[in-house]
Design a protein around this motif. Structure first.
Motif, PDB file in Angstrom:
ATOM      1  N   ASP A 118      -5.525   1.433  10.343  1.00 38.22           N
ATOM      2  CA  ASP A 118      -5.377   2.742   9.706  1.00 38.22           C
ATOM      3  C   ASP A 118      -5.423   3.865  10.737  1.00 38.22           C
ATOM      4  N   GLU A 143     -10.411   6.793   3.444  1.00 39.59           N
ATOM      5  CA  GLU A 143     -10.011   7.951   4.245  1.00 39.59           C
ATOM      6  C   GLU A 143     -10.215   7.640   5.719  1.00 39.59           C
ATOM      7  N   PRO A 154      -8.030   8.866  -3.875  1.00 39.47           N
ATOM      8  CA  PRO A 154      -7.811   7.849  -2.834  1.00 39.47           C
ATOM      9  C   PRO A 154      -9.001   6.903  -2.675  1.00 39.47           C
ATOM     10  N   ARG A 201       0.808  -1.223   0.000  1.00 40.24           N
ATOM     11  CA  ARG A 201       0.000   0.000   0.000  1.00 40.24           C
ATOM     12  C   ARG A 201       0.841   1.272   0.000  1.00 40.24           C
ATOM     13  N   TYR A 229       0.085   5.176   1.402  1.00 39.18           N
ATOM     14  CA  TYR A 229      -0.801   6.086   2.128  1.00 39.18           C
ATOM     15  C   TYR A 229      -0.273   7.520   2.008  1.00 39.18           C
ATOM     16  N   ARG A 230      -1.182   8.474   2.218  1.00 42.48           N
ATOM     17  CA  ARG A 230      -0.778   9.877   2.364  1.00 42.48           C
ATOM     18  C   ARG A 230      -1.495  10.466   3.571  1.00 42.48           C
ATOM     19  N   SER A 247       0.614  -3.229   7.262  1.00 40.70           N
ATOM     20  CA  SER A 247      -0.772  -2.743   7.225  1.00 40.70           C
ATOM     21  C   SER A 247      -1.762  -3.758   7.781  1.00 40.70           C
ATOM     22  N   LEU A 282      -5.719  10.582   6.887  1.00 41.46           N
ATOM     23  CA  LEU A 282      -4.943   9.524   6.245  1.00 41.46           C
ATOM     24  C   LEU A 282      -5.751   8.963   5.080  1.00 41.46           C
ATOM     25  N   GLU A 283      -5.125   8.902   3.901  1.00 42.32           N
ATOM     26  CA  GLU A 283      -5.793   8.391   2.705  1.00 42.32           C
ATOM     27  C   GLU A 283      -4.991   7.235   2.126  1.00 42.32           C
ATOM     28  N   GLN A 284      -5.679   6.169   1.751  1.00 42.05           N
ATOM     29  CA  GLN A 284      -5.024   5.088   1.026  1.00 42.05           C
ATOM     30  C   GLN A 284      -5.121   5.407  -0.453  1.00 42.05           C
TER      31      GLN A 284
END
Length: 448
Positions: free
Chosen positions: A219, A359, A356, A136, A138-139, A214, A145-147
């Motif tokens: 998350d 979230e 994304p 994954r 993420y940002r 992950s 947090l967004e995948q």
């Protein structure tokens, strides 16, 4: 032995990478790559490249597949210098897949070996991702947090296919989460997902990881870790958390944080991301032709005449009028909907993918805080039982602050303090206990 590296670039980018075998595997089938450009001009042209690969296959096959993926993607991306970065990345991943496939087909021991491959390019235009498998990216941005990548797994594919339909969570929970639907190696061709470009902002933190990280770490916890710690400590705590929860798989984490305005506001950020010939053709739309008003007036008059004919009992005239009206109406509709096909104007800014895909707000509820408290307390008890040398004054101070926030109902602050306490304990335990999980019963001395 864990592999690690860290970098700072031009005062505006921090990078930390760490890979660990975990607690249950004898060898590490994960590999990662960090390719930082040497000059600002090189970065403007090609960007920074980061790669995570999680190998699959018996014996050493998975380890070989992931190693080839990382080495070849890095090498081939440089080779495709004539292509724009996004297309060069796609071509590099596709060719790496062919190389792994040929290697697997030439040796029975490596037959059907495979690997995931997740790549992150940081360019002046933004972040671009190339992705195959269930590793994954993420940002974390401004507390969210967004995948950014879609898991190519049976669980995610089924959930996407049944979106909008009402199924209980128990149905989805029964789907195996470790079955992936796409990887490099098993087939000579592979479909690569591209995502981006996502413009960069100061404070953006990207995390790439294999499912060994992950899976055990939620998350919500990932968001807290990335929000609370700088990249090196965040990467280490991700490894520690996964290992404390059993470390069932190899664990690899890369954390990249944007810290300077220069990289977010480079003059090249508006340059085209791909060449015009690489753009998908613009959509076509058929022009709707207007139907002349006189036709409608004529049809209305025919219908009125048919009505009068029916009133005066003239069936043939009535039938003729109705048929004329029907055929004229059909002709009018065909005329309207068979206009010329024209191209719609192309979008000024083209973006790949649909990310994304999830979230998570950077907050914590009572369950998150309670789970972290239990982990912190168990780790503290293990340290006492094993009589490890611990700076208990600092640990008790952090734990006391966490307990105070817990009683106040501020679960976010409590969770952050418990995470800091876990990180502090693990940093002190790591050198004293080697690779063993301090929460495993067989790692504790026999006091009988």
């Amino acid at each position: 032995m864990a592999q690690s590296e860290k970098h700072e670039w031009a005062g505006c980018l921090q990078v930390a990478a760490l890979s660990d075998v975990g607690m249950r595997r004898s060898n590490n089938q994960d590999h990662y790559g960090v390719a930082i450009t040497q000059s600002w001009e090189d970065w403007q042209r090609r960007g920074h490249l980061f790669v995570v690969a999680d190998g699959m296959g018996a014996h050493a096959a998975g380890e070989l597949a992931s190693e080839i993926a990382v080495e070849q993607v890095r090498h081939l991306y440089k080779k495709y210098i004539d292509k724009k970065p996004a297309m060069a990345l796609t071509a590099a991943i596709e060719e790496a897949n062919m190389i792994i496939n040929r290697r697997g087909e030439s040796n029975a021991a490596f037959h059907k070996m495979g690997t995931t491959c997740s790549c992150l390019l940081l360019l002046p235009q933004g972040a671009v991702m190339g992705h195959v498998g269930d590793s994954r990216i993420y940002r974390l941005r401004q507390g969210k947090l967004e995948q950014m990548t879609f898991d190519h797994s049976m669980a995610w594919e089924i959930k996407a296919a049944t979106k909008g339909k009402e199924y209980s969570e128990d149905v989805y929970a029964a789907i195996p989460k470790n079955v992936i639907t796409r990887s490099l190696g098993p087939s000579p061709e592979v479909e690569v997902d591209l995502e981006g470009a996502f413009p960069l902002e100061v404070g953006d933190t990207f995390m790439m990881c294999s499912d060994g990280a992950s899976g055990p770490v939620s998350d919500e916890e990932i968001a807290l870790i990335l929000h609370s710690l700088e990249p090196t400590k965040a990467a280490q705590l991700m490894i520690d958390m996964a290992n404390l929860r059993g470390g069932p798989d190899n664990i690899t984490v890369i954390v990249v944080k944007v810290t300077g305005e220069q990289i977010a506001n480079d003059p090249c950020k508006n340059d085209p991301l791909i060449n015009e010939e690489d753009l998908p053709p613009p959509p076509m739309e058929r022009v709707m032709r207007p139907i002349p008003r006189m036709l409608w007036i004529g049809l209305l008059l025919v219908l009125m005449a048919s009505g009068l004919a029916y009133y005066f009992q003239q069936p043939l005239v009535t039938l003729g009028g109705v048929l004329i009206t029907i055929f004229a109406g059909i002709f009018a509709l065909v005329y309207r909907f068979t206009g010329e096909l024209v191209q719609l104007p192309a979008k000024k800014k083209f973006r790949f993918g649909k990310g994304p895909y999830s979230e998570t707000q950077c907050h914590a509820d009572s369950n998150v805080a309670l789970n972290l408290k239990i982990l912190f307390d168990e780790l503290s008890e293990a340290a006492r039982t094993n009589e490890w040398k611990i700076d208990w004054e600092t640990v008790h101070q952090i734990g006391g602050q966490a307990d105070t926030e817990m009683k106040k109902g501020d679960y976010y602050k409590a969770s952050r303090h418990y995470l800091l306490g876990i990180g502090s304990l693990m940093a002190q335990i790591r050198g004293q206990n080697g690779a063993k999980n301090p929460l495993d019963e067989d790692s504790r001395p026999d006091l009988g």
